[in-house]
Scaffold this motif. Structure first.
Motif, PDB file in Angstrom:
ATOM      1  N   GLN A   2       0.858  -1.189   0.000  1.00  0.00           N
ATOM      2  CA  GLN A   2       0.000   0.000   0.000  1.00  0.00           C
ATOM      3  C   GLN A   2       0.893   1.238   0.000  1.00  0.00           C
ATOM      4  O   GLN A   2       1.880   1.305   0.725  1.00  0.00           O
ATOM      5  CB  GLN A   2      -0.899   0.024   1.230  1.00  0.00           C
ATOM      6  CG  GLN A   2      -1.962  -1.065   1.242  1.00  0.00           C
ATOM      7  CD  GLN A   2      -1.388  -2.414   1.642  1.00  0.00           C
ATOM      8  OE1 GLN A   2      -0.632  -2.527   2.587  1.00  0.00           O
ATOM      9  NE2 GLN A   2      -1.756  -3.445   0.894  1.00  0.00           N
ATOM     10  N   VAL A   4       0.935   5.479   0.247  1.00  0.00           N
ATOM     11  CA  VAL A   4       0.178   6.655   0.672  1.00  0.00           C
ATOM     12  C   VAL A   4       1.049   7.890   0.493  1.00  0.00           C
ATOM     13  O   VAL A   4       2.102   8.016   1.124  1.00  0.00           O
ATOM     14  CB  VAL A   4      -0.278   6.546   2.138  1.00  0.00           C
ATOM     15  CG1 VAL A   4      -1.040   7.805   2.539  1.00  0.00           C
ATOM     16  CG2 VAL A   4      -1.153   5.318   2.338  1.00  0.00           C
ATOM     17  N   GLU A   5       0.581   8.789  -0.369  1.00  0.00           N
ATOM     18  CA  GLU A   5       1.310  10.034  -0.621  1.00  0.00           C
ATOM     19  C   GLU A   5       0.854  11.126   0.344  1.00  0.00           C
ATOM     20  O   GLU A   5      -0.291  11.143   0.802  1.00  0.00           O
ATOM     21  CB  GLU A   5       1.088  10.531  -2.049  1.00  0.00           C
ATOM     22  CG  GLU A   5       1.449   9.562  -3.138  1.00  0.00           C
ATOM     23  CD  GLU A   5       0.270   8.745  -3.622  1.00  0.00           C
ATOM     24  OE1 GLU A   5       0.298   8.267  -4.765  1.00  0.00           O
ATOM     25  OE2 GLU A   5      -0.696   8.575  -2.843  1.00  0.00           O
ATOM     26  N   CYS A  21       6.008   9.368   0.132  1.00  0.00           N
ATOM     27  CA  CYS A  21       5.246   8.180  -0.235  1.00  0.00           C
ATOM     28  C   CYS A  21       5.628   7.075   0.743  1.00  0.00           C
ATOM     29  O   CYS A  21       6.732   6.538   0.676  1.00  0.00           O
ATOM     30  CB  CYS A  21       5.556   7.763  -1.664  1.00  0.00           C
ATOM     31  SG  CYS A  21       4.807   6.196  -2.154  1.00  0.00           S
ATOM     32  N   TYR A  94       1.370  11.131  -8.041  1.00  0.00           N
ATOM     33  CA  TYR A  94       1.187   9.760  -7.585  1.00  0.00           C
ATOM     34  C   TYR A  94       2.537   9.078  -7.427  1.00  0.00           C
ATOM     35  O   TYR A  94       3.441   9.304  -8.231  1.00  0.00           O
ATOM     36  CB  TYR A  94       0.381   8.956  -8.602  1.00  0.00           C
ATOM     37  CG  TYR A  94      -0.996   9.488  -8.900  1.00  0.00           C
ATOM     38  CD1 TYR A  94      -1.195  10.426  -9.914  1.00  0.00           C
ATOM     39  CD2 TYR A  94      -2.106   9.039  -8.195  1.00  0.00           C
ATOM     40  CE1 TYR A  94      -2.454  10.908 -10.199  1.00  0.00           C
ATOM     41  CE2 TYR A  94      -3.374   9.517  -8.475  1.00  0.00           C
ATOM     42  CZ  TYR A  94      -3.539  10.446  -9.476  1.00  0.00           C
ATOM     43  OH  TYR A  94      -4.801  10.932  -9.758  1.00  0.00           O
ATOM     44  N   SER A 115       1.657  -1.118  -8.419  1.00  0.00           N
ATOM     45  CA  SER A 115       0.957  -0.573  -7.250  1.00  0.00           C
ATOM     46  C   SER A 115       1.014   0.940  -7.303  1.00  0.00           C
ATOM     47  O   SER A 115       2.060   1.508  -7.636  1.00  0.00           O
ATOM     48  CB  SER A 115       1.596  -1.068  -5.949  1.00  0.00           C
ATOM     49  OG  SER A 115       1.538  -2.472  -5.857  1.00  0.00           O
ATOM     50  N   TRP A 116      -0.102   1.544  -6.920  1.00  0.00           N
ATOM     51  CA  TRP A 116      -0.230   2.995  -6.999  1.00  0.00           C
ATOM     52  C   TRP A 116      -0.858   3.549  -5.729  1.00  0.00           C
ATOM     53  O   TRP A 116      -1.723   2.914  -5.126  1.00  0.00           O
ATOM     54  CB  TRP A 116      -1.120   3.387  -8.178  1.00  0.00           C
ATOM     55  CG  TRP A 116      -0.503   3.113  -9.507  1.00  0.00           C
ATOM     56  CD1 TRP A 116      -0.504   1.931 -10.175  1.00  0.00           C
ATOM     57  CD2 TRP A 116       0.209   4.039 -10.319  1.00  0.00           C
ATOM     58  NE1 TRP A 116       0.178   2.065 -11.353  1.00  0.00           N
ATOM     59  CE2 TRP A 116       0.619   3.352 -11.473  1.00  0.00           C
ATOM     60  CE3 TRP A 116       0.557   5.381 -10.186  1.00  0.00           C
ATOM     61  CZ2 TRP A 116       1.356   3.961 -12.494  1.00  0.00           C
ATOM     62  CZ3 TRP A 116       1.275   5.991 -11.190  1.00  0.00           C
ATOM     63  CH2 TRP A 116       1.671   5.297 -12.331  1.00  0.00           C
ATOM     64  N   GLY A 117      -0.437   4.757  -5.374  1.00  0.00           N
ATOM     65  CA  GLY A 117      -1.114   5.481  -4.320  1.00  0.00           C
ATOM     66  C   GLY A 117      -2.283   6.259  -4.892  1.00  0.00           C
ATOM     67  O   GLY A 117      -2.533   6.232  -6.105  1.00  0.00           O
ATOM     68  N   ARG A 118      -3.000   6.968  -4.015  1.00  0.00           N
ATOM     69  CA  ARG A 118      -4.175   7.717  -4.447  1.00  0.00           C
ATOM     70  C   ARG A 118      -3.846   9.127  -4.902  1.00  0.00           C
ATOM     71  O   ARG A 118      -4.700   9.800  -5.483  1.00  0.00           O
ATOM     72  CB  ARG A 118      -5.202   7.766  -3.317  1.00  0.00           C
ATOM     73  CG  ARG A 118      -5.828   6.414  -3.015  1.00  0.00           C
ATOM     74  CD  ARG A 118      -6.980   6.543  -2.065  1.00  0.00           C
ATOM     75  NE  ARG A 118      -7.702   5.299  -1.904  1.00  0.00           N
ATOM     76  CZ  ARG A 118      -8.812   5.168  -1.203  1.00  0.00           C
ATOM     77  NH1 ARG A 118      -9.337   6.208  -0.597  1.00  0.00           N
ATOM     78  NH2 ARG A 118      -9.398   3.998  -1.104  1.00  0.00           N
ATOM     79  N   GLY A 119      -2.659   9.574  -4.623  1.00  0.00           N
ATOM     80  CA  GLY A 119      -2.230  10.869  -5.125  1.00  0.00           C
ATOM     81  C   GLY A 119      -2.307  11.989  -4.108  1.00  0.00           C
ATOM     82  O   GLY A 119      -3.028  11.912  -3.104  1.00  0.00           O
ATOM     83  N   THR A 120      -1.556  13.041  -4.373  1.00  0.00           N
ATOM     84  CA  THR A 120      -1.584  14.251  -3.562  1.00  0.00           C
ATOM     85  C   THR A 120      -1.501  15.438  -4.519  1.00  0.00           C
ATOM     86  O   THR A 120      -0.718  15.431  -5.468  1.00  0.00           O
ATOM     87  CB  THR A 120      -0.437  14.269  -2.534  1.00  0.00           C
ATOM     88  OG1 THR A 120      -0.554  15.410  -1.696  1.00  0.00           O
ATOM     89  CG2 THR A 120       0.947  14.263  -3.187  1.00  0.00           C
TER      90      THR A 120
END
Length: 125
Positions: A2, A4-5, A21, A94, A115-120
């Motif tokens: 997982q 998270v940014e 991240c 991301y 795998s990717w985060g949701r972005g900031t």
């Protein structure tokens, strides 16, 4: 894994931001971490990437000399230090993980990453 940014925000042109991240869960020993950005109406584009443990980094031409990707292995966190920000840097940023080593021909391709985060959001005015 997982991702998270954090660290996005609004800044004036010429300012700086540091994105983080944080990775949790299982991380592959032979992996690469990348930062991408996507502005409204545009495709997601590679900004920077790092082959972890190998000291190899890649940057888009548009950010070379201004952005720096780094990693704190103890914290399992990847950073993107962004200096001399420009309005054209405005985008959602991301982070992503690739379960393999990237090279110059692949680091910029979103399909390389699994795998990717949701972005900031980063906004430069």
């Amino acid at each position: 894994v997982q991702l998270v940014e954090s660290g996005g925000g609004s800044v004036q042109a010429g300012g700086s931001l540091r994105l983080s991240c944080a990775a949790s869960g299982y991380t592959y020993s032979r992996n690469s971490m990348g930062w991408f950005r996507q502005a409204p109406g545009k495709e997601r584009a590679g900004v920077a990437a790092m082959v972890t443990g190998a000291g190899i980094t890649f940057y888009a031409d548009s950010v070379k000399g201004r952005f720096t990707i780094s990693r704190d292995s103890a914290k399992n966190t990847v950073y993107l230090q962004m200096n001399s920000l420009k309005p054209e840097d405005t985008a959602m940023y991301y982070c992503a993980e690739a379960r393999r080593y990237c090279y110059s021909g692949s680091w910029w391709n979103p399909l390389t990453y699994s795998s990717w985060g949701r972005g900031t959001q980063v906004t430069v005015s």
